[in-house]
Design a protein around this motif. Sequence first.
Motif, short mmCIF file in Angstrom:
data_model
loop_
_atom_site.label_atom_id
_atom_site.label_comp_id
_atom_site.label_asym_id
_atom_site.label_seq_id
_atom_site.Cartn_x
_atom_site.Cartn_y
_atom_site.Cartn_z
N THR A 87 14.44 14.87 23.70
CA THR A 87 14.92 15.36 22.41
C THR A 87 14.19 14.60 21.32
OG1 THR A 87 16.68 13.77 22.63
CG2 THR A 87 17.23 16.07 23.11
N LEU A 88 14.00 15.22 20.18
CA LEU A 88 13.28 14.59 19.08
C LEU A 88 14.01 13.34 18.61
CD1 LEU A 88 12.08 17.55 16.86
CD2 LEU A 88 10.75 16.17 18.43
N THR A 89 13.27 12.24 18.46
CA THR A 89 13.90 11.02 17.98
C THR A 89 13.45 10.67 16.57
OG1 THR A 89 12.15 9.76 19.07
CG2 THR A 89 14.22 9.99 20.26
N ILE A 90 12.85 11.64 15.87
CA ILE A 90 12.31 11.30 14.55
C ILE A 90 13.41 11.07 13.52
CG2 ILE A 90 10.02 12.31 14.77
CD1 ILE A 90 11.08 14.82 13.52
N THR A 91 14.61 11.61 13.75
CA THR A 91 15.65 11.45 12.73
C THR A 91 16.27 10.06 12.77
OG1 THR A 91 17.16 12.47 14.26
CG2 THR A 91 16.30 13.86 12.50
N ASP A 92 15.99 9.27 13.82
CA ASP A 92 16.61 7.93 13.83
C ASP A 92 15.92 6.97 12.87
OD1 ASP A 92 14.35 6.96 15.04
OD2 ASP A 92 15.24 6.68 17.01
N GLY A 93 14.83 7.41 12.25
CA GLY A 93 14.24 6.62 11.17
C GLY A 93 13.31 5.52 11.63
N SER A 94 13.25 5.26 12.93
CA SER A 94 12.42 4.14 13.37
C SER A 94 10.94 4.42 13.16
CB SER A 94 12.70 3.79 14.83
OG SER A 94 12.46 4.90 15.64
N ALA A 95 10.54 5.68 13.33
CA ALA A 95 9.13 6.02 13.10
C ALA A 95 8.78 5.90 11.62
CB ALA A 95 8.83 7.42 13.61
N VAL A 96 9.74 6.24 10.77
CA VAL A 96 9.51 6.11 9.32
C VAL A 96 9.28 4.65 8.97
CG1 VAL A 96 10.51 6.48 7.05
CG2 VAL A 96 10.87 8.16 8.85
N ILE A 97 10.11 3.77 9.56
CA ILE A 97 9.95 2.33 9.28
C ILE A 97 8.59 1.85 9.74
CG2 ILE A 97 10.78 0.04 9.86
CD1 ILE A 97 13.51 1.09 10.07
N THR A 98 8.21 2.24 10.96
CA THR A 98 6.90 1.81 11.48
C THR A 98 5.79 2.26 10.54
OG1 THR A 98 7.74 1.87 13.73
CG2 THR A 98 5.37 1.93 13.47
N GLY A 99 5.85 3.54 10.13
CA GLY A 99 4.82 4.05 9.23
C GLY A 99 4.79 3.31 7.91
N LEU A 100 5.99 3.05 7.38
CA LEU A 100 6.09 2.37 6.09
C LEU A 100 5.57 0.93 6.20
CD1 LEU A 100 7.08 3.00 3.29
CD2 LEU A 100 9.37 2.30 3.94
N LEU A 101 6.00 0.23 7.26
CA LEU A 101 5.56 -1.16 7.43
C LEU A 101 4.06 -1.23 7.62
CD1 LEU A 101 8.24 -2.83 9.73
CD2 LEU A 101 7.67 -3.41 7.39
N LEU A 102 3.53 -0.29 8.41
CA LEU A 102 2.08 -0.29 8.63
C LEU A 102 1.36 -0.11 7.29
CD1 LEU A 102 -0.39 -0.17 10.59
CD2 LEU A 102 -0.16 2.29 10.48
N ALA A 103 1.85 0.86 6.49
CA ALA A 103 1.21 1.11 5.19
C ALA A 103 1.23 -0.14 4.34
CB ALA A 103 1.92 2.26 4.48
N LEU A 104 2.35 -0.87 4.37
CA LEU A 104 2.47 -2.05 3.51
C LEU A 104 1.53 -3.18 3.94
CD1 LEU A 104 6.29 -2.18 2.80
CD2 LEU A 104 4.47 -1.35 1.33
N THR A 105 1.01 -3.12 5.17
CA THR A 105 0.09 -4.18 5.60
C THR A 105 -1.36 -3.80 5.38
OG1 THR A 105 -0.09 -3.33 7.85
CG2 THR A 105 1.67 -4.89 7.45
N LEU A 106 -1.61 -2.60 4.85
CA LEU A 106 -3.00 -2.16 4.70
C LEU A 106 -3.52 -2.47 3.30
CD1 LEU A 106 -2.75 1.31 6.47
CD2 LEU A 106 -3.64 -0.81 7.39
N PRO A 107 -4.83 -2.67 3.19
CA PRO A 107 -5.41 -2.87 1.86
C PRO A 107 -5.37 -1.56 1.07
CG PRO A 107 -7.04 -3.29 3.58
CD PRO A 107 -5.84 -2.77 4.25
N PRO A 108 -5.23 -1.63 -0.25
CA PRO A 108 -5.09 -0.40 -1.04
C PRO A 108 -6.30 0.52 -0.98
CG PRO A 108 -5.22 -2.36 -2.43
CD PRO A 108 -5.07 -2.84 -1.05
N THR A 109 -7.46 0.02 -0.61
CA THR A 109 -8.64 0.88 -0.59
C THR A 109 -8.92 1.43 0.80
OG1 THR A 109 -9.90 -1.14 -0.29
CG2 THR A 109 -9.84 -0.24 -2.50
#
Lengths: 336, 204
Positions: A87-109
């Motif tokens: 079953t889809l687990t995307i609604t549990d928000g954990s993938a959103v957190i991973t994506g968000l955290l990854l983005a926050l560790t990347l350089p802006p360029t």
Amino acid sequence: MSIPSPASSKGKSKLKEPENLLILASSPHLHTTTSTQSIMWQVVLALSPAATMAIYYFRWPAVVIILTSVIAAVLTEAVINRLKGETLTITDGSAVITGLLLALTLPPTFSIGGTILGAVVAIGIGKQLFGGLGYNIFNPALLGRAFLQASFPIGMTTWSTPATLAGSAVDGVSTATPLGLYKFEHALTGYADLFVGNVGGSLGETSALAILIGGLYLLIRRFADWRIPVSYLGGVVIIGGIFWAFAPNQFPDPVFHLLSGGLILGAFFMATDMVTSPITHLATWIYGIGMALILVIIRLFGGLPEGVMYSILLMNAVTPLLNRYTRPKIFGEVQS
Amino acid sequence: MAKKQISIWQEIVKGLWRENPVLATLLGLCPTLAVTNTAVNGLAMGLATSFVLLSSSLFISSLRNFIPHQVRIASYIVIIATFVTVADRFLAGFFPAISQSLGPYVPLIVVNCLILGRQEAFSSKNKISRSLLDGIGMGLGFSLVLIALGMVRELLGSGSIFGITLLGEWFEPWMVMILPPGAFLTLGFFIAIANWINDRRATA
């Protein structure tokens, strides 16, 4: 999670049930309404000040990287769910957190293609390959970042100045991070700029203030174990302080250690990942101090200016071992 | 193991999939992981190993009744080392560039557990003709996996296959793929895919 009472489950049968049934249930008897889902979405909420500051400082590039990373992470999760027939687990928000955290560790360029690759590796290899949420050994976002760091060493270390410093220019002038400045040019950055985040760096590592707000919310709601940030940050202050006390000209002071780089972001949001941090109290202290030791060694003596990512990943790797050796005695246990 | 002799064809084919040295028995992983950063290196290492495997299988199988049991491993190593020296000098003489990039991994074929394993498990117990077939199959299976690994890693890590650029300017090479972590990741995916195919076959 309520206990289904026999009365309600058999309500439709013709047999008339007496009103006051004695309900028997095995422990645990206390139930909480907190679910994985609600915790995850509140972590997203706690990350929003940091994300907002990232957008304020870096403008459009930050928006693009954050959206790309989150969407790629969620899509990867959905595709793998589908392939595994779950079953889809995307609604549990954990993938959103991973994506968000990854983005926050990347350089802006950083490039969009690279961001997508990082998110796919983070979710696909870092999380789903191990069996999904709760089974991964390493923090998925950091694993994705480690992959990117090894893949694109130049792209991952090209920083630009915040839009607030470079006037209205969207493409900020390339600059060095405070840690890079210190390591390679021995220049210190002011504490005030470090604290509010008016410096070069990854999207989320610039503003200590914004991360602290979200981090404190996590601690107050007890979604993160306070021992982890306390032992990690405290360890960095003490170990960094010892080096500074002996050679103040050679090594940066503890406050600089605390405020620069991704330390605060890592300490509150990545080291405290429920899945990859230890369970017992003693193990948690060892975990935090171990990360501090690795971080200070990398920052002071390593080839890289920053070591938060590797310090957390390395201690993630020994977490099962720490749990095993610090297992408390079971009450009433008889020595065999 | 099986008392009944399998067919000649099966003797060759088993090395390609069912008993593939890399995918099924996980032998000889050191060169598999270390030198497959380009397809050419994978091909060279596969051929060199196949040559040594085939020659020593032939030799050891024909000497199997003369080698005393107690010193068999030492005898195998001496024979294998002889052929490794031949392969090493051949590469250094005719393909110096490849020899350079393979570095110490050609001499290290001496201790490749795939070769020693086949001698111990097969050549020392079977006829020369059978050992030859076994050597061909195993060498081919090993080489094919190494070439495939090299192709995937070269494509993602440098944007080319066999030195021919396939991905254009837009492609930013994933440096990690030509580094050791890339080798482990790619091999892991290969073995996972092989197991997945076997599972599907078993259930079908």
